[in-house]
Design a protein around this motif. Structure first.
Motif, PDB file in Angstrom:
ATOM      1  N   VAL A   6      -7.355   3.841   0.234  1.00 34.62           N
ATOM      2  CA  VAL A   6      -6.596   2.864  -0.546  1.00 34.62           C
ATOM      3  C   VAL A   6      -5.170   3.358  -0.720  1.00 34.62           C
ATOM      4  CG1 VAL A   6      -6.464   1.599  -2.728  1.00 34.62           C
ATOM      5  CG2 VAL A   6      -8.696   2.269  -1.811  1.00 34.62           C
ATOM      6  N   SER A   7      -4.225   2.466  -0.498  1.00 32.33           N
ATOM      7  CA  SER A   7      -2.819   2.815  -0.655  1.00 32.33           C
ATOM      8  C   SER A   7      -2.133   1.797  -1.548  1.00 32.33           C
ATOM      9  CB  SER A   7      -2.144   2.832   0.718  1.00 32.33           C
ATOM     10  OG  SER A   7      -0.743   2.873   0.546  1.00 32.33           O
ATOM     11  N   LEU A   8      -1.252   2.299  -2.417  1.00 35.79           N
ATOM     12  CA  LEU A   8      -0.479   1.411  -3.279  1.00 35.79           C
ATOM     13  C   LEU A   8       0.947   1.422  -2.741  1.00 35.79           C
ATOM     14  CD1 LEU A   8      -1.424  -0.138  -5.748  1.00 35.79           C
ATOM     15  CD2 LEU A   8      -0.576   1.726  -7.172  1.00 35.79           C
ATOM     16  N   VAL A   9       1.416   0.282  -2.249  1.00 38.49           N
ATOM     17  CA  VAL A   9       2.756   0.244  -1.641  1.00 38.49           C
ATOM     18  C   VAL A   9       3.612  -0.795  -2.350  1.00 38.49           C
ATOM     19  CG1 VAL A   9       1.846   0.954   0.613  1.00 38.49           C
ATOM     20  CG2 VAL A   9       2.107  -1.482   0.090  1.00 38.49           C
ATOM     21  N   PRO A  10       4.955  -0.674  -2.248  1.00 34.22           N
ATOM     22  CA  PRO A  10       5.817  -1.700  -2.825  1.00 34.22           C
ATOM     23  C   PRO A  10       5.577  -3.042  -2.135  1.00 34.22           C
ATOM     24  CG  PRO A  10       7.077   0.220  -2.132  1.00 34.22           C
ATOM     25  CD  PRO A  10       5.703   0.385  -1.590  1.00 34.22           C
ATOM     26  N   GLY A  11       5.711  -4.128  -2.881  1.00 32.94           N
ATOM     27  CA  GLY A  11       5.482  -5.453  -2.327  1.00 32.94           C
ATOM     28  C   GLY A  11       6.336  -5.717  -1.093  1.00 32.94           C
ATOM     29  N   SER A  12       7.540  -5.131  -1.081  1.00 33.47           N
ATOM     30  CA  SER A  12       8.454  -5.373   0.047  1.00 33.47           C
ATOM     31  C   SER A  12       7.873  -4.843   1.353  1.00 33.47           C
ATOM     32  CB  SER A  12       9.800  -4.714  -0.233  1.00 33.47           C
ATOM     33  OG  SER A  12       9.613  -3.329  -0.453  1.00 33.47           O
ATOM     34  N   SER A  13       7.064  -3.776   1.282  1.00 36.80           N
ATOM     35  CA  SER A  13       6.477  -3.206   2.502  1.00 36.80           C
ATOM     36  C   SER A  13       5.576  -4.206   3.209  1.00 36.80           C
ATOM     37  CB  SER A  13       5.650  -1.963   2.160  1.00 36.80           C
ATOM     38  OG  SER A  13       6.465  -1.002   1.564  1.00 36.80           O
ATOM     39  N   VAL A  14       4.954  -5.088   2.430  1.00 38.37           N
ATOM     40  CA  VAL A  14       4.038  -6.075   3.016  1.00 38.37           C
ATOM     41  C   VAL A  14       4.802  -6.934   4.024  1.00 38.37           C
ATOM     42  CG1 VAL A  14       2.518  -8.033   2.532  1.00 38.37           C
ATOM     43  CG2 VAL A  14       2.589  -6.086   0.971  1.00 38.37           C
ATOM     44  N   VAL A  15       6.039  -7.300   3.611  1.00 42.86           N
ATOM     45  CA  VAL A  15       6.876  -8.117   4.489  1.00 42.86           C
ATOM     46  C   VAL A  15       7.439  -7.259   5.623  1.00 42.86           C
ATOM     47  CG1 VAL A  15       8.892  -9.637   4.573  1.00 42.86           C
ATOM     48  CG2 VAL A  15       7.475  -9.530   2.503  1.00 42.86           C
ATOM     49  N   ASP A  16       8.045  -6.120   5.261  1.00 46.04           N
ATOM     50  CA  ASP A  16       8.712  -5.261   6.239  1.00 46.04           C
ATOM     51  C   ASP A  16       7.762  -4.825   7.356  1.00 46.04           C
ATOM     52  OD1 ASP A  16      10.844  -5.533   4.614  1.00 46.04           O
ATOM     53  OD2 ASP A  16      10.784  -3.492   3.781  1.00 46.04           O
ATOM     54  N   LEU A  17       6.558  -4.466   6.964  1.00 44.96           N
ATOM     55  CA  LEU A  17       5.618  -3.930   7.971  1.00 44.96           C
ATOM     56  C   LEU A  17       4.689  -5.019   8.511  1.00 44.96           C
ATOM     57  CD1 LEU A  17       4.684  -0.642   6.066  1.00 44.96           C
ATOM     58  CD2 LEU A  17       6.138  -0.828   8.075  1.00 44.96           C
ATOM     59  N   ARG A  18       4.944  -6.263   8.056  1.00 47.59           N
ATOM     60  CA  ARG A  18       4.098  -7.399   8.458  1.00 47.59           C
ATOM     61  C   ARG A  18       2.620  -7.063   8.261  1.00 47.59           C
ATOM     62  NH1 ARG A  18       8.170  -7.401  12.066  1.00 47.59           N
ATOM     63  NH2 ARG A  18       6.981  -6.254  13.642  1.00 47.59           N
ATOM     64  N   LEU A  19       2.308  -6.602   7.034  1.00 51.38           N
ATOM     65  CA  LEU A  19       0.916  -6.218   6.752  1.00 51.38           C
ATOM     66  C   LEU A  19       0.050  -7.450   6.570  1.00 51.38           C
ATOM     67  CD1 LEU A  19       1.361  -3.287   4.179  1.00 51.38           C
ATOM     68  CD2 LEU A  19       1.000  -3.159   6.651  1.00 51.38           C
ATOM     69  N   SER A  20      -1.091  -7.428   7.197  1.00 48.51           N
ATOM     70  CA  SER A  20      -2.100  -8.468   6.982  1.00 48.51           C
ATOM     71  C   SER A  20      -3.413  -7.875   7.476  1.00 48.51           C
ATOM     72  CB  SER A  20      -1.740  -9.735   7.759  1.00 48.51           C
ATOM     73  OG  SER A  20      -1.727  -9.440   9.146  1.00 48.51           O
ATOM     74  N   PRO A  21      -4.530  -8.408   7.067  1.00 50.93           N
ATOM     75  CA  PRO A  21      -5.800  -7.844   7.530  1.00 50.93           C
ATOM     76  C   PRO A  21      -5.847  -7.801   9.057  1.00 50.93           C
ATOM     77  CG  PRO A  21      -6.185  -9.374   5.751  1.00 50.93           C
ATOM     78  CD  PRO A  21      -4.737  -9.479   6.083  1.00 50.93           C
ATOM     79  N   GLY A  22      -6.208  -6.663   9.599  1.00 52.17           N
ATOM     80  CA  GLY A  22      -6.292  -6.493  11.043  1.00 52.17           C
ATOM     81  C   GLY A  22      -5.068  -5.804  11.635  1.00 52.17           C
ATOM     82  N   ALA A  23      -3.944  -5.756  10.892  1.00 54.10           N
ATOM     83  CA  ALA A  23      -2.721  -5.154  11.427  1.00 54.10           C
ATOM     84  C   ALA A  23      -2.922  -3.662  11.674  1.00 54.10           C
ATOM     85  CB  ALA A  23      -1.579  -5.372  10.431  1.00 54.10           C
ATOM     86  N   GLN A  24      -2.334  -3.152  12.791  1.00 50.38           N
ATOM     87  CA  GLN A  24      -2.423  -1.733  13.115  1.00 50.38           C
ATOM     88  C   GLN A  24      -1.337  -0.982  12.351  1.00 50.38           C
ATOM     89  OE1 GLN A  24      -4.904  -0.337  15.141  1.00 50.38           O
ATOM     90  NE2 GLN A  24      -5.711  -2.402  14.820  1.00 50.38           N
ATOM     91  N   VAL A  25      -1.724   0.066  11.632  1.00 50.04           N
ATOM     92  CA  VAL A  25      -0.771   0.844  10.831  1.00 50.04           C
ATOM     93  C   VAL A  25      -1.101   2.335  10.924  1.00 50.04           C
ATOM     94  CG1 VAL A  25      -0.293  -0.985   9.135  1.00 50.04           C
ATOM     95  CG2 VAL A  25      -2.215   0.600   8.784  1.00 50.04           C
ATOM     96  N   VAL A  26      -0.224   3.134  10.301  1.00 48.93           N
ATOM     97  CA  VAL A  26      -0.515   4.556  10.163  1.00 48.93           C
ATOM     98  C   VAL A  26      -0.502   4.867   8.662  1.00 48.93           C
ATOM     99  CG1 VAL A  26       0.337   6.896  10.577  1.00 48.93           C
ATOM    100  CG2 VAL A  26       0.469   5.171  12.382  1.00 48.93           C
ATOM    101  N   ALA A  27      -1.585   5.470   8.185  1.00 48.09           N
ATOM    102  CA  ALA A  27      -1.632   5.894   6.776  1.00 48.09           C
ATOM    103  C   ALA A  27      -1.242   7.364   6.733  1.00 48.09           C
ATOM    104  CB  ALA A  27      -3.035   5.704   6.218  1.00 48.09           C
ATOM    105  N   SER A  28      -0.230   7.706   5.916  1.00 47.28           N
ATOM    106  CA  SER A  28       0.169   9.110   5.895  1.00 47.28           C
ATOM    107  C   SER A  28       0.241   9.642   4.466  1.00 47.28           C
ATOM    108  CB  SER A  28       1.498   9.287   6.626  1.00 47.28           C
ATOM    109  OG  SER A  28       2.545   8.772   5.859  1.00 47.28           O
TER     110      SER A  28
END
Lengths: 365, 232
Positions: A330-352
């Protein structure tokens, strides 16, 4: 004689309907500091506060006030009049704000001129002078809570007990009141016990915190330590360390350990014997989400695990993202990251996250 | 119908005609029932408040006694008080039988359980958190109780009204312990009974109308006070 502890509890136990609802072998509260007691509903926080306030007697054990035992009824009343307890529900009298704030001084038969001066002063300090003549039953939630607090603070007690003083207030009102209370507590330096179920309130207002679960004090320490390094899985899940992971040590050297978690690997600080089972805690705030294209960039962050977003909740300015990277994280990110990183279920990301952000809750076979 | 109309005309004549005897009766009625209500309030409100809040052994029994007392027939109370006030009775030394004092005593005894019962309900209606908060601010047990009474003042006023309403309208007790002596212990209810027995229905209806008006005026005043306090 030194008064190093405002309150000391020795072997205190309270039963209700034959069930042990409070069990505190030893608890010492410091003078001139704010001490928070946090825990979920029903953990025994209010029971503890009522014992400290001398409103209730423990079934067993002793409560020392400034090092002294209180035995007789007369002594109890005298001691009760040197502390002030602000309860969760304002329960204000059906009369003016001024009269409400004056109430405690009336009980103490404080000379009228002194009492009036103090009431005026505390209405001012809490920013409610303009409400002085208003009927206390016609106030907004935030105003009522300020009157409630003024009623306790105006007594200038040796010990201030606050039971969930921000409960039920909307966010801006709550923050404004918290801010004012923090400033006031800094100024008066009264020994204070704050009971809350909110980690943020404890962190913002107190210098030490006790976590209560199921009638027992499970951990005491400074807020940063308690909230980043909870001692057990139960405390971790209560204080919001949502990532509690079972791990097995694969290798360990140079102060760095690699452990397997589910189908993934995690690096953490410290050395542990190979093959040992660990329980790891990672705060959601410590986990950063990156775009997979950043994976090549050099960084000191040890843990950079590719995965895919499995769930996403947006909550105001923040978003809670669950990344499946061999194990759910589980990660808590700023709301802006959702837009910037185009986050949506299924999106490929790196958790660091840093190796130092991984806290070992428990180790052993 | 005509009888009632004649009675009302007679009442207006008695009131505005300045009938001395009727004026005395009205005055004594107010004094006796007023004093009895004040006495019952002074004793009954603290008891009712304590019964409503404090937990102690025997509380249940006391509440049962109060509830029974609320419905006790005035004539029985009158009988008991009369026996107590007889020269040979336990309060015989007071020597107040067939005086207004005896009537006040009997009526206070009738009003007491009513005031206690209603006060108890009034106090029990206050949020228990209120008492806890008062104690948390340093109140002693009795200070907390006092503030709860203040807090419930409107409902307590209703208790007082109920007590007054019960005693001003009762006839059995004042008759037995007062004796309905002309010019000394005659009140509106006993006078009404007497006039009816004598066949003077016009006068009886007139006295009844005066009694109703008095009760209405007193209760209306208290109600207005109550309403005003609520609006404030």
């Amino acid at each position: 004689m030194t008064e190093s502890h405002a309150i000391e509890l020795i072997d205190v136990r309270v039963w209700k309907n034959r069930r042990l609802i409070l069990d505190v072998p030893s608890l010492k509260l410091p003078t001139h500091e704010t001490f928070s007691v946090i825990g979920p509903n029903g953990a025994g926080k209010t029971t503890l506060l009522r014992i400290i306030s001398l409103l209730d007697r423990p079934g067993e054990g002793q409560v020392l006030h400034a090092g002294q035992r209180i035995s007789s009824g007369r002594e109890t009343l005298r001691r009760r009049r040197r502390l002030a307890m602000v309860m969760q529900q304002p329960a204000l009298r059906n009369s003016s704000v001024w009269e409400n704030v004056l109430t405690g001084h009336r009980f103490r038969h404080t000379p009228k001129d002194i009492a009036s001066r103090k009431v005026g002063e505390w209405l001012e300090r809490l920013g409610i002078s303009h409400l002085s003549d208003r009927n206390a039953r016609r106030l907004s939630g935030g105003e009522a809570q300020r009157v409630n607090m003024a009623r306790g603070l105006v007594l200038e007690p040796d010990l201030l007990l606050l039971d969930e003083p921000f409960n039920g207030l909307d966010q801006p009102t709550r923050l404004a009141l918290m801010d004012d209370l923090w400033r006031i507590l800094q100024e008066i330096r009264t020994s204070t016990v704050l009971v809350t179920h909110d980690r943020g309130e404890a962190q913002a207002l107190s210098s030490s915190v006790a976590v209560m679960l199921d009638g027992k004090v499970e951990q005491i320490g400074d807020p940063d330590q308690v909230f980043t390094a909870p001692r057990t899985e139960e405390i971790a899940s209560f204080v919001g360390v949502e990532n509690v992971l079972a791990a097995k040590v694969i290798e360990s050297n140079n102060g760095l350990t690699t452990a397997s978690v589910g189908e993934g690997l995690v690096s953490l600080a410290g050395e542990y014997p190979t093959g040992e089972d660990l329980v790891l805690g990672i705060s959601p705030e410590a986990v950063v989400i990156e775009d997979p294209s950043d994976l090549g960039a050099t960084t000191s962050v040890r843990n950079r695990i590719p995965g895919s977003v499995s769930r996403l909740f947006e909550m105001g300015a923040q978003a809670r993202v669950v990344v499946e990277c061999g194990f759910p994280l589980v990660s808590l990110v700023p709301g802006s990251s959702v837009v910037d990183l185009r986050l949506s279920p299924g999106a490929q990301v790196v958790a660091s996250f840093k190796a130092s952000a991984v806290h070992v809750i428990r180790s052993g076979r | 119908m005509e009888l009632i109309w004649d009675g009302i005309v007679e009442a207006v004549r008695l009131i505005f005609g300045g009938d001395k005897e009727v004026a005395e009766i009205v005055f004594l009625t107010l004094r006796v029932s007023g004093a009895a209500t004040v006495l019952a309030t002074l004793i009954g409100v603290p008891i009712g408040a304590a019964l409503g809040v404090w937990q102690f052994r025997g509380r249940g029994v006391l509440i049962s006694i109060v509830n029974t007392g609320m419905g006790a027939p005035p004539v029985v109370v009158g009988l008991v008080v009369m026996i107590m006030l007889w020269r040979t009775g336990i309060l015989g030394g007071l020597n107040i039988l067939y005086t207004p004092w005896a009537m006040v005593f009997a009526q206070a005894l009738i009003a007491l359980p009513i005031v206690i019962g209603f006060s108890m309900a009034a106090i029990a209606g206050i949020d228990p958190a209120f008492r806890q908060q008062m104690l948390a601010l340093g109140a002693s047990r009795s200070q907390a109780l006092y503030l709860m009474v203040l807090e419930a003042r409107l409902a307590i006023l209703a208790a007082v009204m109920a007590g007054f309403g019960a005693v001003i309208s009762e006839v059995g007790a004042v008759m037995m312990v007062g004796g309905n002596i002309k010019g000394e212990t005659r009140v509106l209810t006993t006078a009404t009974v007497l006039e009816s027995n004598r066949g003077e229905f016009g006068t009886a209806i007139a006295l009844g109308a005066i009694l109703l008006t008095l009760a209405f005026l007193v209760i209306a005043t208290l109600t207005i006070l109550q309403q005003r306090a609520r609006i404030r």
